[in-house]
Design a protein around this motif. Structure first.
Motif, PDB file in Angstrom:
ATOM      1  N   THR A   1       0.882  -1.184   0.137  1.00  0.00           N
ATOM      2  CA  THR A   1      -0.017  -0.112   0.368  1.00  0.00           C
ATOM      3  C   THR A   1       0.939   1.185  -0.155  1.00  0.00           C
ATOM      4  N   ALA A   2       1.910   1.222   0.786  1.00  0.00           N
ATOM      5  CA  ALA A   2       3.036   2.429   0.744  1.00  0.00           C
ATOM      6  C   ALA A   2       3.394   2.460  -0.667  1.00  0.00           C
ATOM      7  N   VAL A   3       3.557   1.457  -1.578  1.00  0.00           N
ATOM      8  CA  VAL A   3       4.199   1.864  -2.859  1.00  0.00           C
ATOM      9  C   VAL A   3       3.094   2.445  -3.624  1.00  0.00           C
ATOM     10  N   LEU A   4       1.871   1.834  -3.310  1.00  0.00           N
ATOM     11  CA  LEU A   4       0.572   2.577  -4.037  1.00  0.00           C
ATOM     12  C   LEU A   4       0.464   3.855  -3.876  1.00  0.00           C
ATOM     13  N   TYR A   5       0.741   4.437  -2.634  1.00  0.00           N
ATOM     14  CA  TYR A   5       0.607   5.854  -2.147  1.00  0.00           C
ATOM     15  C   TYR A   5       1.713   6.749  -2.976  1.00  0.00           C
ATOM     16  N   ARG A   6       2.942   5.977  -2.822  1.00  0.00           N
ATOM     17  CA  ARG A   6       4.216   6.922  -3.840  1.00  0.00           C
ATOM     18  C   ARG A   6       3.633   7.011  -5.196  1.00  0.00           C
ATOM     19  N   VAL A   7       2.980   6.157  -5.539  1.00  0.00           N
ATOM     20  CA  VAL A   7       2.826   6.124  -7.095  1.00  0.00           C
ATOM     21  C   VAL A   7       1.824   7.113  -7.284  1.00  0.00           C
ATOM     22  N   ARG A   8       0.563   7.322  -6.464  1.00  0.00           N
ATOM     23  CA  ARG A   8      -0.594   8.035  -6.581  1.00  0.00           C
ATOM     24  C   ARG A   8      -0.184   9.544  -6.405  1.00  0.00           C
ATOM     25  N   GLU A   9       0.677   9.816  -5.621  1.00  0.00           N
ATOM     26  CA  GLU A   9       1.316  10.868  -5.048  1.00  0.00           C
ATOM     27  C   GLU A   9       1.740  11.804  -6.386  1.00  0.00           C
ATOM     28  N   LYS A  10       2.306  11.105  -7.276  1.00  0.00           N
ATOM     29  CA  LYS A  10       2.943  11.786  -8.408  1.00  0.00           C
ATOM     30  C   LYS A  10       2.305  10.987  -9.637  1.00  0.00           C
ATOM     31  N   PRO A  11       1.316  11.737 -10.105  1.00  0.00           N
ATOM     32  CA  PRO A  11       0.540  11.267 -11.395  1.00  0.00           C
ATOM     33  C   PRO A  11       1.447  11.149 -12.374  1.00  0.00           C
ATOM     34  N   GLY A  12       1.499  10.005 -13.014  1.00  0.00           N
ATOM     35  CA  GLY A  12       2.499   9.701 -14.109  1.00  0.00           C
ATOM     36  C   GLY A  12       3.860   9.529 -14.070  1.00  0.00           C
ATOM     37  N   ALA A  13       4.159   9.406 -12.668  1.00  0.00           N
ATOM     38  CA  ALA A  13       5.591   9.109 -12.210  1.00  0.00           C
ATOM     39  C   ALA A  13       5.899   7.553 -12.623  1.00  0.00           C
ATOM     40  N   GLU A  14       4.806   6.727 -12.905  1.00  0.00           N
ATOM     41  CA  GLU A  14       5.323   5.321 -13.274  1.00  0.00           C
ATOM     42  C   GLU A  14       6.102   5.243 -14.615  1.00  0.00           C
ATOM     43  N   LYS A  15       5.706   6.453 -15.238  1.00  0.00           N
ATOM     44  CA  LYS A  15       6.637   6.530 -16.693  1.00  0.00           C
ATOM     45  C   LYS A  15       8.013   6.857 -16.487  1.00  0.00           C
ATOM     46  N   ASP A  16       8.200   7.398 -15.219  1.00  0.00           N
ATOM     47  CA  ASP A  16       9.817   8.073 -14.778  1.00  0.00           C
ATOM     48  C   ASP A  16      10.530   6.853 -14.426  1.00  0.00           C
ATOM     49  N   PRO A  17      11.312   6.124 -15.393  1.00  0.00           N
ATOM     50  CA  PRO A  17      12.388   4.982 -15.211  1.00  0.00           C
ATOM     51  C   PRO A  17      12.920   5.286 -13.624  1.00  0.00           C
ATOM     52  N   GLN A  18      13.615   6.370 -13.324  1.00  0.00           N
ATOM     53  CA  GLN A  18      14.572   6.386 -12.200  1.00  0.00           C
ATOM     54  C   GLN A  18      13.489   6.172 -10.875  1.00  0.00           C
ATOM     55  N   PHE A  19      12.243   6.859 -11.080  1.00  0.00           N
ATOM     56  CA  PHE A  19      11.372   6.734  -9.893  1.00  0.00           C
ATOM     57  C   PHE A  19      10.956   5.157  -9.562  1.00  0.00           C
ATOM     58  N   VAL A  20      10.488   4.599 -10.712  1.00  0.00           N
ATOM     59  CA  VAL A  20      10.312   3.082 -10.862  1.00  0.00           C
ATOM     60  C   VAL A  20      11.462   2.376 -10.282  1.00  0.00           C
ATOM     61  N   ALA A  21      12.599   2.671 -10.641  1.00  0.00           N
ATOM     62  CA  ALA A  21      13.801   1.785 -10.160  1.00  0.00           C
ATOM     63  C   ALA A  21      14.087   2.025  -8.487  1.00  0.00           C
ATOM     64  N   ASP A  22      13.851   3.061  -8.301  1.00  0.00           N
ATOM     65  CA  ASP A  22      14.129   3.405  -6.900  1.00  0.00           C
ATOM     66  C   ASP A  22      13.317   2.726  -6.106  1.00  0.00           C
TER      67      ASP A  22
END
Ligand code: KG4
Ligand code: ZN
Length: 343
Positions: free
Chosen positions: A219-240
């Protein structure tokens, strides 16, 4: 003692011939994974049908490539649980048919014990009958057990929500990585910073100190993803996120497992299941065990995920059952004794 092992509990159709519980004379493995990928998870009916289509072909290939005739086979061992009901039934029906046609004893194998046996099969230096701690972490199961040899198991802890592999699969889905998620998270984590996000695993108030709960991290991962709309397209964000998630889960698993070894003063550990293919987990387990002088049996990569070899290997150590008594037990537990099932 030559055993034919059959594994069909999920999406892998595995067959193997193993002599005396250790010597692998031949193995075949086919997976219906590509058929499930577009659904983001294993579709039970599709997996069962694939087992039906693959089994006979694989058996012929196994006998042909190993040059072993059915006459030389002493027993037929089959996974009868836990697993997907339809999938298990295909393996069980095939094993019963072969046992009747070839007039061979039939052995019922618990899939979770087989995962633990995989490590023993490859590590002859570990005594089979010693007290051990066992850890099974796969897509469907998380179990920490105290073992007195391979026959008696006492459950110390299990998951309260997601199995460890399931958590990898779900987080991979959140990060829009492929299925199965474990290998995808591992690959993506290579370019990430494991300290980028600090995920904490909540302490569980009820249950045993060895129970696991991973839905909080998910769920914590889910919140991080929701906090930054479109962030799942950022390779560094996803890798981190992948690296931080992987590292938190690995630390949780390693810490609980070595704590069980220490509390019970047991210095032999065996681990198994698909998640054990994770290199960070393998390295951290080796390191934590060597610091504490715990002997650890980690299966080679090919024996971590589902396979027929572990079933054939364990089959050498069990008592035959009557074909009429054998059925699929989808919710079979790791600590269930063979005698309780075959009664
Ligand atoms: O044991 P297994 O092949 O099937 C079950 O009995 O469930 O385990 C499959 C699970 C999946 O959840 C998959 O994502 C996970 O094992 N897995 C991994 C890795 N390889 C497979 N998890 C983390 N890192 C990996 N390298
Ligand atoms: Zn498995």
């Amino acid at each position: 003692m030559l055993v034919l092992g059959i594994e069909t509990s999920c999406d892998e159709t595995g067959l193997a011939l193993v002599a005396d519980g250790r010597k692998i004379l031949g193995a075949q493995l086919a997976s219906s994974l590509p058929l499930h990928q577009r659904f983001g998870g294993v579709v039970p009916e599709v997996a069962s049908r694939a087992h039906v289509e693959l089994l006979t072909y694989e058996l012929e290939s196994l006998l042909g490539s190993s040059g072993i005739s059915p006459d030389s086979i002493d027993r037929i061992a089959v996974t009868h649980g836990p697993g997907l009901p339809g999938c298990l039934l295909v393996g069980v029906a095939a094993a019963k048919a072969l046992a009747l046609a070839w007039d061979k004893p039939l052995i019922a194998v618990n899939h979770l014990k087989a995962h633990l046996y995989a490590a023993l099969l490859e590590h002859p230096e570990l005594p089979l009958e010693a007290p051990m701690i066992g850890l099974v972490i796969s897509g469907g199961h998380t179990a920490l057990v105290r073992m007195d040899g391979i026959h008696r198991m006492k459950l110390l802890g299990q998951t309260r929500d997601d199995a460890v592999g399931e958590a990898f699969d779900k987080v991979a889905k959140l990060l829009q990585l492929g299925f199965p998620g474990g290998p995808e998270i591992e690959r993506t984590a290579k370019t990430g910073n494991p300290r980028a996000v600090r995920f904490t695993v909540p302490r569980i108030k009820s249950g045993t100190p060895y129970d696991f709960s991973l839905s909080g991290i998910k769920t914590a991962v889910l919140y991080r993803v929701r906090e930054k709309p479109g962030a799942e397209k950022d390779p560094q964000f996803v890798a981190d996120l992948a690296a931080s998630f992987q590292s938190s889960v690995v630390e949780e698993v390693v810490q609980k497992t070595v704590a069980a070894c220490e509390q019970y003063r047991i210095n032999q550990l065996v681990v198994g299941g698909g998640v054990v293919a994770n290199q960070l987990l393998r390295d951290r387990l080796q390191q934590a065990c060597s610091e504490r002088k715990i002997e650890v049996g980690i299966p080679s990569m090919k024996l971590c995920t589902d396979n027929g070899t572990m079933v054939a290997g364990l089959g050498a150590h069990l008592q035959p059952v009557r074909p009429a008594d054998l059925t699929a037990v989808p919710d079979l537990r790791v600590e269930t004794a063979e005698t309780e099932v075959a009664a």
